[in-house]
Design an enzyme around this catalytic site. Structure first.
Site, short mmCIF file in Angstrom:
data_model
loop_
_atom_site.label_atom_id
_atom_site.label_comp_id
_atom_site.label_asym_id
_atom_site.label_seq_id
_atom_site.Cartn_x
_atom_site.Cartn_y
_atom_site.Cartn_z
CG ASP A 82 -0.71 -7.42 2.34
OD1 ASP A 82 0.05 -6.52 1.95
OD2 ASP A 82 -1.83 -7.20 2.85
CG HIS A 128 -0.37 0.05 2.53
ND1 HIS A 128 -0.08 1.23 3.18
CD2 HIS A 128 0.02 -0.95 3.37
CE1 HIS A 128 0.44 0.96 4.36
NE2 HIS A 128 0.52 -0.36 4.51
CG HIS A 177 1.49 2.83 12.54
ND1 HIS A 177 0.18 2.48 12.73
CD2 HIS A 177 1.79 2.42 11.29
CE1 HIS A 177 -0.29 1.88 11.65
NE2 HIS A 177 0.69 1.83 10.75
CG ASP A 191 3.11 0.40 7.61
OD1 ASP A 191 2.57 -0.13 6.64
OD2 ASP A 191 2.48 0.78 8.62
CG ASP A 212 -2.72 4.27 2.83
OD1 ASP A 212 -2.26 3.16 2.46
OD2 ASP A 212 -3.61 4.36 3.69
CD GLU A 249 -2.87 -1.31 5.76
OE1 GLU A 249 -2.91 -2.27 6.54
OE2 GLU A 249 -2.39 -0.20 6.11
CD GLU A 250 -1.20 2.47 7.66
OE1 GLU A 250 -1.89 2.13 8.62
OE2 GLU A 250 -0.05 2.07 7.47
#
Ligand SMILES: CCCCCCCC/C=C\CCCCCCCC(=O)N[C@@H](CC(C)C)C(=O)O
Ligand SMILES: [Zn+2]
Ligand SMILES: [Zn+2]
Length: 458
Positions: free
Chosen positions: A173, A80, A420, A112, A82, A146-147
């Site tokens: 994934d 992903h 994150h 990520d 985003d 995704e987030e």
């Protein structure tokens, strides 16, 4: 492609702030720019006749790479584009600089998950430049939300492929990693391929009370009642599900790598299971592997200092253990709260997906294992496990029974916290190894049964 331009493409990708801020709040300008960017840095991918490119849900990308042998069932690689927000505070370098320093590329998305977006496209670009034509068809799905749950990206791609009658041999994934330093006493790194992930519930608790003047407060207010309810939830752990299977399998595979007496303990979980499960509860990361977790993430109440608030709301994010269901957790929650003044509103909920096979016949699992052994020969253990986070792959259970969540990267506790968090970074070497991994994986996937000879050099 030389070394500098290889990492330069990642720097450029990190520089575009494709932030998902909250439900329906995306940086659409950045997402559009990101689409143009991948077009410009991977020209061969976009002009090859047997690679079809489609934009789905405005900003997600679906590539269909047509293989030469239609008898082989296709597979799919996911990533992903985003990222979660990254305020500047606390970072060694600005989070969207993509600065390359001391052998690392810094910034939000380096682990990520722009690393995977770029590595997948880069590996394909390099293969195509070498005139490679795959035997087995494959898809590349790059989600843009995704987030914030993947409703416009992964979910739409999944529906489109289902409408086209596509069934996949397997999906790979993001998710787990080659873990290094997570378990005291275990010096050697080990690869965990997640064969399932936790379910999730976002639950809003609400208390309504009569508002009034704060100079004559009632005995209980909406804030007090709600605070007591969420505190009970935080203080009452969900049941330990260690005995249910998958984690036992992971630990048994790790057992012989530990020194005495841990090796004996882990080889005899029929006897020491209760002890091991209690020990796992003590650490917040391993605790997430043995139970449904309860995280109080939002709390809202009050309008003015001298007004008794009419309403108080809290949101709790549960990650549901693969051995439980959403329904079971909600029942437990209601029993723990045990207060009829507290209303429950399920904002979103998803059961844990089924466990994917990891036996000798499981093509996706075995291809990952084979490629790990080849690219990371120093890693002795490859074991199936659980992903504690959620991934876009949960939207694809209609297309395959084989969903594997694995990033071909080393991860230590410090880099885990950067996901994150702050100071997210990837070493140049790790990124190059990820490209090499995917470059080999795509070729390994051309097998019908036995691995086929292929190019190792990038
Ligand atoms: C015995 C083995 C020890 C294992 C230790 C486990 C260490 C954990 C390693 C990796 C976990 C990283 C999880 C990364 C995937 C998370 C992706 C993500 O952030 N998804 C969001 C999605 C949500 C719908 C917004 C999430 O919040 O989960
Ligand atoms: Zn991610
Ligand atoms: Zn994430």
């Amino acid at each position: 492609m030389d070394r500098k331009s290889c990492t330069g493409v990642v720097t450029g990708a990190i520089h575009i702030p494709t932030v998902s801020f909250g439900p329906k709040e995306l940086n659409t300008t950045a997402l559009a720019e990101f689409g143009e960017y991948i077009h410009s840095v991977f020209p061969t991918v976009f002009k090859t006749s047997f690679v079809q490119h489609e934009v789905i849900g405005e900003y997600s990308h679906l590539f269909t790479v047509q293989g030469s042998d239609p008898s082989l069932q296709p597979y799919m690689l996911l990533a992903h584009s985003d990222v979660v927000p990254a305020p500047d505070e606390g970072w060694e370098v600005p989070p969207f600089s993509g600065l390359e320093r001391d052998g690392f590329i810094h910034g939000r998305g380096t682990l990520d998950n722009k690393n995977s977006v770029m590595a997948i496209l880069q590996a394909l670009e390099l293969l195509l430049l070498r005139n490679y034509i795959p035997r087995r068809s494959f898809f590349i799905a790059l989600g843009h939300d995704e987030e914030i749950s993947g409703h416009n990206g992964a979910q739409k791609i999944s529906a489109l492929l289902q409408a086209r009658g596509v069934q996949l041999a397997f999906i790979v994934d993001e998710g787990n990693f080659i873990l290094d330093g997570f378990i005291p006493n275990l010096k050697k790194p080990f690869a965990i391929i997640a064969v399932t992930e936790k379910g999730a519930i976002d639950l809003m608790l609400q208390v309504n009370m009569t508002p009034g003047h704060s100079s004559a407060p009632p005995k209980e207010t909406s804030i007090g009642i709600l605070a007591a309810a969420v505190s009970r939830l935080e203080q009452t752990p969900m049941p330990n599900m260690f005995g249910s299977g998958l984690l036992k399998m992971t630990l048994q595979e790790l057992a012989h790598e530990f020194p005495f007496p841990t090796n004996i303990i882990l080889s005899n979980l029929w006897l020491f299971g209760p002890l091991v499960s209690r020990l796992m509860e003590r650490n917040y990361i391993t605790n997430a592997l043995v139970t449904t977790t309860t995280a109080l993430t939002m709390f809202n109440a009050g309008v003015k200092v001298n007004v008794i608030p009419p309403v108080a709301q809290a949101i709790i994010n549960f990650r549901v253990d693969p051995a439980q269901t959403v329904q079971e957790v909600l029942e437990l929650v209601k029993n723990i709260v045990a207060d009829s003044r507290v209303q429950f509103h399920v904002l979103s909920a998803i059961d844990p997906p089924p466990v994917s096979p990891s036996d000798h016949q499981a093509l996706g699992y075995q291809l990952l294992r084979q490629t790990i052994r080849s690219v990371f020969p120093e890693v002795n253990i490859v074991a199936p496990g659980i992903c504690i986070g959620n991934t876009d792959s949960r939207h694809y259970t209609n297309l395959t029974t084989g969903i594997y969540r694995f990033n071909p990267l080393y991860l230590n506790p410090q880099s885990f916290r950067s996901i994150h968090g702050i100071n997210e970074k990837i070493s140049v070497r790790a990124y190059e190894t990820q490209v090499k991994f995917i470059f080999e994986f795509i070729q390994n996937a051309d097998t019908d049964q036995e691995p086929v000879p292929h190019l190792h050099e990038l």
